[in-house]
Design an enzyme around this catalytic site. Structure first.
Site, PDB file in Angstrom:
ATOM      1  CD  GLU A  23      -9.835  -0.910  10.124  1.00  0.00           C
ATOM      2  OE1 GLU A  23      -8.749  -1.460   9.874  1.00  0.00           O
ATOM      3  OE2 GLU A  23     -10.945  -1.343   9.726  1.00  0.00           O
ATOM      4  CG  HIS A  82       0.066  -1.175   3.231  1.00  0.00           C
ATOM      5  ND1 HIS A  82      -0.504  -1.787   2.131  1.00  0.00           N
ATOM      6  CD2 HIS A  82      -0.325  -1.916   4.302  1.00  0.00           C
ATOM      7  CE1 HIS A  82      -1.189  -2.854   2.521  1.00  0.00           C
ATOM      8  NE2 HIS A  82      -1.098  -2.950   3.828  1.00  0.00           N
TER       9      HIS A  82
END
Length: 689
Positions: free
Chosen positions: A428, A495
């Site tokens: 990322e 998540h």
């Protein structure tokens, strides 16, 4: 020291010397000024000049370089005016960063130099983005990024080199191995014999050179640049050198064995090159002295001009104006800040009835509209943006043929091709850095976080690179990061977070959080049009559970403007994201209560005028959000209302947030966690006040 002058004329050799000795003489002057108290800090590159000079001379003038603290030679070899450089070091408003940065933490587009940040590693991925831009434009250009041996221990180093290798990017990664990371010797930094040996692990060419030999550096970088341009592949160079002074002057060199300093003093790049020129008979000792005197005279003149600057003056309006790059879209101009919107809030109160736009998007283009789910509206906005902006590049894990974790980019590769819709490695941070590098070269980019939770792996790039770069040296970060966020789907602690509050207190970012399909499309299009970094939150639980009419044509919904979803007289709910639907559901279930519901839509910048207007409408305010209560964005809203709207209140501002725990996996535990489970209690308490 052996110097290979292959294909270098006598005139070039002498010219190289003048470029080499110039930063050494500047440094000697700076150290004198430091002792006199006229300079506050200095990072000395004495003994390392050959690397910066040799590398810069080997590249073309329009090829980007990303230097570090001790690479003064990059700036001087690119002929940056010394007077302005000195003003930069002094923190003058006439420096390159208007007094907002120190030393070499700045850049200049005109000189194709991108300034570093103190975290060192993140600049490596920016080089990837610049190189990718060259590749997309089919330009035979190379990008060079410096790092130190200490920086190779950072994860950013691995990520940047891996991306460059996987994507075949023409980047030269140049390690200045100077023996120490501040006081930590290389023996405590890594275990491989040579750092360049890591090149083979990335599948790239590696070169090991004497960093104190000007011509060896020049030839090596020239060879690497030719290879990178022709083959479209990266190169790793390890240049061996030594730091003869402290990390910065205050730290000293007491930790260095004296014998080591003596050994490296004999390898001084300037004196050895002088000996070489005299051996060839190109310059005499008298010639060298004359050249130095001429350069010193120039330095004195430039420094005197820099010292004549008056004291720096703070200008609040100017400071605030430079946080964001100017947006060419009229929709995003004049966005609100606490300082600008209070004076206009009373007008908003008078006109509140006109802000109710629950049924149609702002700037509705007219024409046909289609019922769409939130997820389809996002895909529609992204697809149309790709058509409107041919310089828009999409990057993310599994977003190409697979279509992304939530299938938002499904079919995009077939329409736009793999050059513009790019699968990325699991890194990322490097991809966000790459996005910033693309921005330096005139591209727009969208980075998809597979889940908003994973953005923590790219936090440094967002907070310290994207957010600050325009304020630091006027460079826009034209990047949108899509953030699938939120709970309600039983996905557990990693998540399900709605982590917008991580970013709302970072000047330079914009944070958008739509709740409806029409806003989702229009706000995404506006975020992509905006030249500033935008964190675009999209709630996963709303993807396929809500729908609404969405105009088929392309349109922009203004960033920084809230929407009054429902008017009421008993109390007001200020919310965003899933909270809007919780509030609407509650209002439908309790028709006896007259509720105003304000959908913020944008959290940074915040629409203070709309907030004040809805406070005035009912005098009772509940701030509702899915994020945990402590540190949630509701605290900022509540504080602002208490400070600026106290006279309009009939009750204390209340907050309704989720539990101060990580998000649990089991559905019943998650329901108990979410703020929705406490909404009725909060409203009843506030209504009864």
């Amino acid at each position: 020291m052996y110097f290979n002058r292959d294909q270098i004329s006598d005139e070039q050799l002498i010219a190289f010397y003048k470029v080499l000795v110039y930063p050494r003489l500047v440094e000697e002057k700076m150290l004198l000024l430091l002792r006199q108290g006229k300079v506050s800090k200095w990072f000395s590159g004495i003994g390392q000049e050959a690397i910066a000079i040799g590398a810069t001379l080997a590249l073309e003038a329009d090829e980007w370089i990303l230097p570090l603290h001790r690479n003064l030679g990059v700036f001087t070899a690119r002929q940056m005016p010394l007077t302005q450089l000195f003003r930069q070091w002094q923190g003058s408003q006439q420096g390159f960063s208007k007094g907002r940065e120190r030393s070499f933490h700045f850049g200049s587009r005109a000189h194709h130099i991108c300034g570093m940040i103190s975290h060192l590693g993140p600049q490596l991925a920016i080089a990837d983005g610049i190189a990718l831009a060259h590749q997309l434009k089919q330009e035979k250009k190379v990008t060079l990024a410096f790092t130190g041996e200490g920086g190779t221990s950072e994860g950013e180093f691995h990520e940047a080199l891996n991306v460059a290798a996987v994507w075949d990017l023409p980047v030269i990664f140049l390690i200045e191995n100077n023996g120490y990371g501040l006081s930590t010797p290389v023996s405590e930094q890594y275990r491989c014999n040579r750092l360049v040996d890591r090149a083979i692990g990335y599948g790239m060419k590696g070169m090991h050179i004497d960093g104190n030999n000007l011509l060896e550096v020049y030839h090596a970088v020239k060879e690497a640049a030719t290879y990178a341009r022709q083959e479209n592949k990266p190169v790793l160079i390890e240049a061996m050198t030594f730091r003869m002074r402290g990390h910065e002057e205050a730290s000293g060199t007491k930790y260095v064995p004296p014998a080591l300093l003596e050994e490296w003093a004999k390898k001084d790049p300037v004196s050895n090159y002088e000996d070489f020129l005299m051996h060839l008979g190109l310059l005499s000792g008298e010639d060298l002295t004359h050249i130095k005197q001429e350069i010193k005279s120039q330095i004195e003149t430039n420094i005197a001009a820099g010292l004549s600057d008056g004291p720096i003056l703070g200008n609040t309006a100017a400071e605030l104006a430079d946080v964001y790059a100017e947006d060419s879209s009229t929709l995003n101009k004049g966005t609100n800040s606490p300082n600008s919107s209070i004076a206009n809030a009373d007008n908003a109160i008078a006109n509140i009835a006109r802000t109710n736009s629950a049924c149609t998007p702002d700037n509705n283009p007219g024409g046909p509209a289609t019922e769409k789910r939130l997820i389809d509206a996002i895909a529609d906005g992204l697809r149309q943006s790709m058509e409107i902006h041919p310089n828009l590049i999409l990057m993310g894990q599994d977003i190409a043929e697979y279509g992304g974790a939530f299938k938002i980019t499904d079919g995009f590769v077939a329409q736009f091709g793999k050059q513009r819709v790019r699968n990325t490695p699991l890194c990322e941070s490097a991809i966000i850095g790459t996005a910033l590098g693309l921005s330096l070269s005139g591209f727009k980019s969208m980075v998809e976080m597979q889940f908003a939770d994973f953005v923590s792996c790219g936090f440094n790039q967002i907070i310290n690179n994207l957010a600050k770069i325009h304020y630091r040296w006027g460079q826009a970060a034209d990047v949108v990061i899509r953030m699938p966020a939120g709970g309600g789907v039983g996905a557990g602690p990693f998540h399900s977070q709605t982590n917008e509050a991580w970013f709302t207190h970072t000047p330079g970012l914009k944070v958008v959080y739509p709740s409806s399909p029409d806003d989702a499309k229009g706000l995404l299009a506006a975020a992509i049009t905006d030249p500033n970094p935008v964190l675009y939150f999209e709630h996963k639980a709303l993807y396929r559970s809500i729908s609404g009419l969405v105009p088929d044509d392309y349109y922009l919904t203004p960033i920084g403007k809230a929407k009054l979803v429902q008017e009421g007289s008993d109390l007001s709910i200020i919310t965003y994201g899933a909270g809007v639907h919780w509030a609407l559901e509650y209002a439908q279930q309790h028709p006896q209560l007259s509720l105003s519901i304000l959908d913020l839509r944008t959290l940074l910048p915040l629409d203070y005028e709309a907030i004040k207007a809805v406070v005035a409408q009912t005098g009772k305010v509940l701030v509702l959000h899915e994020a945990t209560l402590t540190g949630g964005f509701g605290g900022e809203i509540s504080a602002w209302i208490a400070e600026h709207c106290f006279h309009l209140l009939d009750a204390p501002v209340m907050r309704c947030g989720s539990l101060d725990t990580p998000i649990p996996f089991a559905m019943e535990l998650e329901k108990n966690f979410l703020a929705k489970s406490r909404l009725d209690q909060c409203i009843r308490e506030l209504a009864a006040y």
